[in-house]
Write a protein that holds these residues in place. Structure first.
Motif, PDB file in Angstrom:
ATOM      1  N   THR A 177      19.939 -27.840   3.873  1.00  0.00           N
ATOM      2  CA  THR A 177      18.707 -27.395   3.219  1.00  0.00           C
ATOM      3  C   THR A 177      18.905 -26.088   2.473  1.00  0.00           C
ATOM      4  O   THR A 177      18.530 -25.951   1.297  1.00  0.00           O
ATOM      5  N   VAL A 178      19.518 -25.114   3.135  1.00  0.00           N
ATOM      6  CA  VAL A 178      19.709 -23.801   2.522  1.00  0.00           C
ATOM      7  C   VAL A 178      20.672 -23.888   1.333  1.00  0.00           C
ATOM      8  O   VAL A 178      20.434 -23.274   0.283  1.00  0.00           O
ATOM      9  N   ALA A 179      21.754 -24.660   1.488  1.00  0.00           N
ATOM     10  CA  ALA A 179      22.713 -24.806   0.391  1.00  0.00           C
ATOM     11  C   ALA A 179      22.082 -25.486  -0.818  1.00  0.00           C
ATOM     12  O   ALA A 179      22.339 -25.105  -1.974  1.00  0.00           O
ATOM     13  N   ALA A 180      21.242 -26.502  -0.582  1.00  0.00           N
ATOM     14  CA  ALA A 180      20.579 -27.197  -1.687  1.00  0.00           C
ATOM     15  C   ALA A 180      19.591 -26.286  -2.408  1.00  0.00           C
ATOM     16  O   ALA A 180      19.521 -26.273  -3.644  1.00  0.00           O
ATOM     17  N   VAL A 181      18.818 -25.516  -1.645  1.00  0.00           N
ATOM     18  CA  VAL A 181      17.866 -24.577  -2.247  1.00  0.00           C
ATOM     19  C   VAL A 181      18.605 -23.529  -3.076  1.00  0.00           C
ATOM     20  O   VAL A 181      18.184 -23.181  -4.192  1.00  0.00           O
ATOM     21  N   ASN A 182      19.705 -23.033  -2.557  1.00  0.00           N
ATOM     22  CA  ASN A 182      20.486 -22.034  -3.279  1.00  0.00           C
ATOM     23  C   ASN A 182      21.073 -22.614  -4.566  1.00  0.00           C
ATOM     24  O   ASN A 182      21.079 -21.954  -5.614  1.00  0.00           O
ATOM     25  N   ALA A 183      21.556 -23.852  -4.505  1.00  0.00           N
ATOM     26  CA  ALA A 183      22.170 -24.467  -5.682  1.00  0.00           C
ATOM     27  C   ALA A 183      21.142 -24.805  -6.752  1.00  0.00           C
ATOM     28  O   ALA A 183      21.410 -24.664  -7.960  1.00  0.00           O
ATOM     29  N   GLN A 184      19.967 -25.250  -6.335  1.00  0.00           N
ATOM     30  CA  GLN A 184      18.972 -25.727  -7.296  1.00  0.00           C
ATOM     31  C   GLN A 184      18.073 -24.629  -7.841  1.00  0.00           C
ATOM     32  O   GLN A 184      17.575 -24.751  -8.970  1.00  0.00           O
ATOM     33  N   TRP A 185      17.876 -23.546  -7.078  1.00  0.00           N
ATOM     34  CA  TRP A 185      16.917 -22.533  -7.514  1.00  0.00           C
ATOM     35  C   TRP A 185      17.522 -21.133  -7.583  1.00  0.00           C
ATOM     36  O   TRP A 185      17.707 -20.599  -8.676  1.00  0.00           O
ATOM     37  N   PHE A 186      17.815 -20.540  -6.453  1.00  0.00           N
ATOM     38  CA  PHE A 186      18.172 -19.130  -6.422  1.00  0.00           C
ATOM     39  C   PHE A 186      19.417 -18.822  -7.251  1.00  0.00           C
ATOM     40  O   PHE A 186      19.415 -17.919  -8.093  1.00  0.00           O
ATOM     41  N   GLY A 187      20.497 -19.574  -7.016  1.00  0.00           N
ATOM     42  CA  GLY A 187      21.726 -19.317  -7.757  1.00  0.00           C
ATOM     43  C   GLY A 187      21.576 -19.575  -9.237  1.00  0.00           C
ATOM     44  O   GLY A 187      22.077 -18.807 -10.075  1.00  0.00           O
ATOM     45  N   GLN A 188      20.875 -20.645  -9.574  1.00  0.00           N
ATOM     46  CA  GLN A 188      20.700 -20.980 -10.991  1.00  0.00           C
ATOM     47  C   GLN A 188      19.834 -19.952 -11.705  1.00  0.00           C
ATOM     48  O   GLN A 188      20.145 -19.528 -12.832  1.00  0.00           O
ATOM     49  N   LEU A 189      18.749 -19.533 -11.077  1.00  0.00           N
ATOM     50  CA  LEU A 189      17.883 -18.533 -11.688  1.00  0.00           C
ATOM     51  C   LEU A 189      18.601 -17.198 -11.859  1.00  0.00           C
ATOM     52  O   LEU A 189      18.423 -16.515 -12.884  1.00  0.00           O
ATOM     53  N   ALA A 190      19.402 -16.814 -10.871  1.00  0.00           N
ATOM     54  CA  ALA A 190      20.148 -15.557 -10.978  1.00  0.00           C
ATOM     55  C   ALA A 190      21.115 -15.589 -12.159  1.00  0.00           C
ATOM     56  O   ALA A 190      21.242 -14.596 -12.892  1.00  0.00           O
ATOM     57  N   SER A 191      21.783 -16.715 -12.380  1.00  0.00           N
ATOM     58  CA  SER A 191      22.717 -16.832 -13.508  1.00  0.00           C
ATOM     59  C   SER A 191      21.980 -16.760 -14.838  1.00  0.00           C
ATOM     60  O   SER A 191      22.455 -16.118 -15.793  1.00  0.00           O
ATOM     61  N   LEU A 232      13.655  -7.937 -15.992  1.00  0.00           N
ATOM     62  CA  LEU A 232      14.764  -8.844 -15.691  1.00  0.00           C
ATOM     63  C   LEU A 232      15.649  -8.288 -14.577  1.00  0.00           C
ATOM     64  O   LEU A 232      16.148  -9.036 -13.728  1.00  0.00           O
ATOM     65  N   SER A 233      15.831  -6.969 -14.572  1.00  0.00           N
ATOM     66  CA  SER A 233      16.657  -6.340 -13.544  1.00  0.00           C
ATOM     67  C   SER A 233      16.044  -6.513 -12.157  1.00  0.00           C
ATOM     68  O   SER A 233      16.755  -6.794 -11.175  1.00  0.00           O
ATOM     69  N   LYS A 234      14.725  -6.361 -12.059  1.00  0.00           N
ATOM     70  CA  LYS A 234      14.058  -6.552 -10.766  1.00  0.00           C
ATOM     71  C   LYS A 234      14.145  -8.005 -10.309  1.00  0.00           C
ATOM     72  O   LYS A 234      14.382  -8.280  -9.127  1.00  0.00           O
ATOM     73  N   TRP A 237      17.672  -8.749  -9.085  1.00  0.00           N
ATOM     74  CA  TRP A 237      17.908  -8.204  -7.748  1.00  0.00           C
ATOM     75  C   TRP A 237      17.287  -9.100  -6.686  1.00  0.00           C
ATOM     76  O   TRP A 237      17.898  -9.369  -5.636  1.00  0.00           O
ATOM     77  N   LEU A 238      16.072  -9.616  -6.936  1.00  0.00           N
ATOM     78  CA  LEU A 238      15.386 -10.460  -5.970  1.00  0.00           C
ATOM     79  C   LEU A 238      16.135 -11.772  -5.750  1.00  0.00           C
ATOM     80  O   LEU A 238      16.437 -12.144  -4.596  1.00  0.00           O
ATOM     81  N   TYR A 239      16.459 -12.478  -6.837  1.00  0.00           N
ATOM     82  CA  TYR A 239      17.103 -13.783  -6.692  1.00  0.00           C
ATOM     83  C   TYR A 239      18.552 -13.658  -6.225  1.00  0.00           C
ATOM     84  O   TYR A 239      19.062 -14.542  -5.525  1.00  0.00           O
ATOM     85  N   SER A 244      22.243 -14.520  -1.874  1.00  0.00           N
ATOM     86  CA  SER A 244      23.227 -13.969  -0.932  1.00  0.00           C
ATOM     87  C   SER A 244      22.845 -14.279   0.511  1.00  0.00           C
ATOM     88  O   SER A 244      23.716 -14.594   1.340  1.00  0.00           O
ATOM     89  N   LEU A 245      21.541 -14.209   0.822  1.00  0.00           N
ATOM     90  CA  LEU A 245      21.096 -14.543   2.171  1.00  0.00           C
ATOM     91  C   LEU A 245      21.335 -16.017   2.485  1.00  0.00           C
ATOM     92  O   LEU A 245      21.737 -16.364   3.600  1.00  0.00           O
TER      93      LEU A 245
END
Length: 268
Positions: A177-191, A232-234, A237-239, A244-245
């Motif tokens: 679950t965590v890996a899928a959420v990171n791949a689909q949202w957090f990691g992609q948005l950060a990039s 964008l900087s804020k 930092w959030l994503y 990372s978590l």
């Protein structure tokens, strides 16, 4: 023929006694010997209760002799573990490959490659490589976690789980679950946010400095003068923190899975 110690304790952990009907006394599975194993094996073979009672009566009356052949006759294949819980070599190999692949990628990307590139590449080159590398890393990791959960669940039916096995399935589920959420949202948005920030930095002549700690004053000044860059900087930092978590959570889950795997190895 005596049942192995592992089987005897396994019987006790799963069901200490078996009651065929309300009128019959409970049959203790604590007894050493094959009778308790045969009772448990016959029950798991999805045969009728009538056949189970007949088989138990035959063993008690001496009409059948406790042997490996008679155990196989009613559904008990082998003396150490039933076949629905003993994975084949191919399944074990695939489980090891997926778990070790995910763990190796995590250690390399999190603790080695990031620090090396940060100290030898400029800000924009480092960010460009990370934006191309991380989607592969996150999606491959989530796929490995999913296959680990699938393989483990296939050979551990829910009605036969003990506490450790149930917790291990929970760990695999959390990792997926965590890996899928990171791949689909957090990691992609950060990039995506980082790419937008790099465009603004290039327009201001920034981004060629090596290391994130160098030239901090210029980037702080850009945040003060450009509201879009500050916003964008804020968000970055959030994503980045959430990503990372998630990555740290997957590392902990895979670390526990490796410990569980090592704990259940009979030998090297």
């Amino acid at each position: 023929m005596q049942v192995s110690t592992s089987l005897h304790y396994y019987c006790l952990s799963q069901r200490p006694e078996l009651r065929l009907s309300d009128s019959d006394p409970p049959i203790s599975l604590k007894q050493p010997g094959l009778v308790g194993a045969v009772i448990l094996g016959c029950e798991r073979s999805c045969r009728s209760w009538e056949q189970l009672r007949s088989t138990v009566s035959d063993f008690r009356s001496g009409k059948k002799v406790a042997s490996e052949d008679s155990a196989k006759e009613i559904g008990w294949c082998g003396l150490n573990m039933s076949t629905d819980r003993e994975p084949c070599v191919t399944a074990k190999l695939l489980h090891l490959i997926f778990l070790s692949t995910f763990w190796g990628m995590q250690i390399w990307v999190t603790f080695i490659s990031g620090f090396v590139m940060d100290n030898h590449l400029n800000r924009h080159t480092y960010g460009f490589i990370q934006s191309r590398l991380f989607p592969f890393y996150l999606h491959i990791g989530s796929a490995c976690a999913f296959f680990n959960l699938t393989i483990f669940a296939m050979y551990h039916p829910s009605d036969l789980l003990n506490d450790k096995e149930a917790f291990q399935i929970f760990i695999f589920f959390v990792c997926v679950t965590v890996a899928a959420v990171n791949a689909q949202w957090f990691g992609q948005l950060a990039s995506e946010i980082m790419a937008d920030m790099h465009m603004i930095e290039q327009a201001c002549g920034l981004g060629q400095d090596i290391g994130l700690s160098s030239n901090r004053e210029a980037y702080s000044k850009l945040c003060d003068t450009d509201p879009k860059y500050k916003r964008l900087s804020k968000r970055l930092w959030l994503y980045h923190m959430l990503s990372s978590l998630c990555n740290l959570c997957c590392i902990v889950c895979n670390g526990y899975s490796l410990y569980y795997l090592a704990e259940n190895l009979s030998t090297l």
